[in-house]
Design an enzyme around this catalytic site. Structure first.
Site, PDB file in Angstrom:
ATOM      1  N   GLU A   1      10.148  -3.807  18.820  1.00  0.00           N
ATOM      2  CA  GLU A   1       8.868  -3.184  18.381  1.00  0.00           C
ATOM      3  C   GLU A   1       8.007  -3.929  18.807  1.00  0.00           C
ATOM      4  OE1 GLU A   1       6.959  -2.027  14.262  1.00  0.00           O
ATOM      5  OE2 GLU A   1       8.827  -2.019  14.171  1.00  0.00           O
TER       6      GLU A   1
ATOM      7  N   ARG B   1      -1.131  -3.361  18.483  1.00  0.00           N
ATOM      8  CA  ARG B   1      -2.524  -3.850  18.109  1.00  0.00           C
ATOM      9  C   ARG B   1      -3.257  -4.898  18.893  1.00  0.00           C
ATOM     10  NH1 ARG B   1       0.783  -6.073  13.117  1.00  0.00           N
ATOM     11  NH2 ARG B   1       1.001  -8.351  13.620  1.00  0.00           N
TER      12      ARG B   1
ATOM     13  N   THR C   1       2.928  -0.345  14.948  1.00  0.00           N
ATOM     14  CA  THR C   1       1.372  -0.269  14.331  1.00  0.00           C
ATOM     15  C   THR C   1       0.613   0.861  15.106  1.00  0.00           C
ATOM     16  OG1 THR C   1       1.873  -2.740  14.319  1.00  0.00           O
ATOM     17  CG2 THR C   1      -0.364  -1.873  13.818  1.00  0.00           C
TER      18      THR C   1
ATOM     19  N   LYS D   1      10.346   3.650   7.512  1.00  0.00           N
ATOM     20  CA  LYS D   1      10.110   2.383   7.408  1.00  0.00           C
ATOM     21  C   LYS D   1       9.591   2.001   5.854  1.00  0.00           C
ATOM     22  CE  LYS D   1       6.804  -1.271   9.477  1.00  0.00           C
ATOM     23  NZ  LYS D   1       6.040  -1.623  10.290  1.00  0.00           N
TER      24      LYS D   1
END
Length: 212
Positions: A41, A45, A69, A129
């Site tokens: 993952e 960012r 994110t 999540k």
């Protein structure tokens, strides 16, 4: 549950990666594959995230690479355009979730409360999540919250490490755990991909130990 999320469940641990330089994407992916966790993952960012996903998706087709994110639909398009196979967000953004569902992109939004969980159910999701996992009550909170929602699976992320991941993986409510202990930023920055491979191999060994 779609095939991508099933594949994440089979992997058991999803390395959560922060890449500041796209040049690190290839060596990192190689270390993860060699270590037995062909999944990542890549957090969206940093400026290098989009190119890093593109490199991994192109050069390592055996890797299941996703974007984390993700906060906006524009980022969803950029991530998927780069080759991301799944989308993860830190919180529950109905606009992002609806957009992913409409486009057919696997999405795993972050939640902390039963209210947020019920909102995800309204979109037909069965995997969420749980973030930040340890700060939000950890495995005890997941077990308590999952009791009324037997159909839901969780991907806890935040504070997961080589010690407590065993307890999480042993719980049948856990699809997989997100963790960064095997891909720490200082190891990536120092180019210590041999150490990353070693830690990844240990992590994949934990999955086999707990889940067979």
């Amino acid at each position: 549950m779609n095939d991508t999320l099933k594949q994440i469940g089979e992997t058991g641990i999803v390395p959560v990666v922060v890449l500041n330089k796209a040049d690190d994407a290839g060596p990192l992916a190689q270390a993860l594959v060699a270590g037995g966790l062909p999944c990542a993952e890549v957090t969206f960012r940093t400026e290098a995230a989009e190119e890093s996903i593109q490199i991994i998706a192109k050069s390592f087709p055996q890797m299941l690479v996703g974007a984390g994110t993700v906060l906006t639909t524009e980022q969803v398009d950029r991530a998927v355009g780069a080759g991301a196979k799944f989308i993860v967000s830190p919180g529950f953004n109905p606009k992002v979730v609806e957009y992913c569902i409409t486009k057919g992109y696997p999405v795993c939004p972050g939640i902390m409360t039963p209210t947020e969980l019920e909102m995800t159910l309204g979109f037909g999701l069965d995997v969420v999540k749980f973030f930040p996992a340890e700060n939000a009550g950890g495995l005890k909170m997941i077990k308590a919250m999952s009791a009324p929602y037997t159909m839901m699976k969780f991907m806890p992320t935040g504070g997961i490490n080589a010690t407590n991941v065993r307890d999480y993986l042993a719980c049948d409510k856990i699809l997989a755990c997100g963790g960064s202990w095997m891909v720490k930023g200082d190891l990536v920055a120092a180019g210590r991909f041999d150490e990353i491979e070693k830690l990844t191999r240990e992590a994949s060994g934990i999955v086999k130990e707990i889940r067979g």
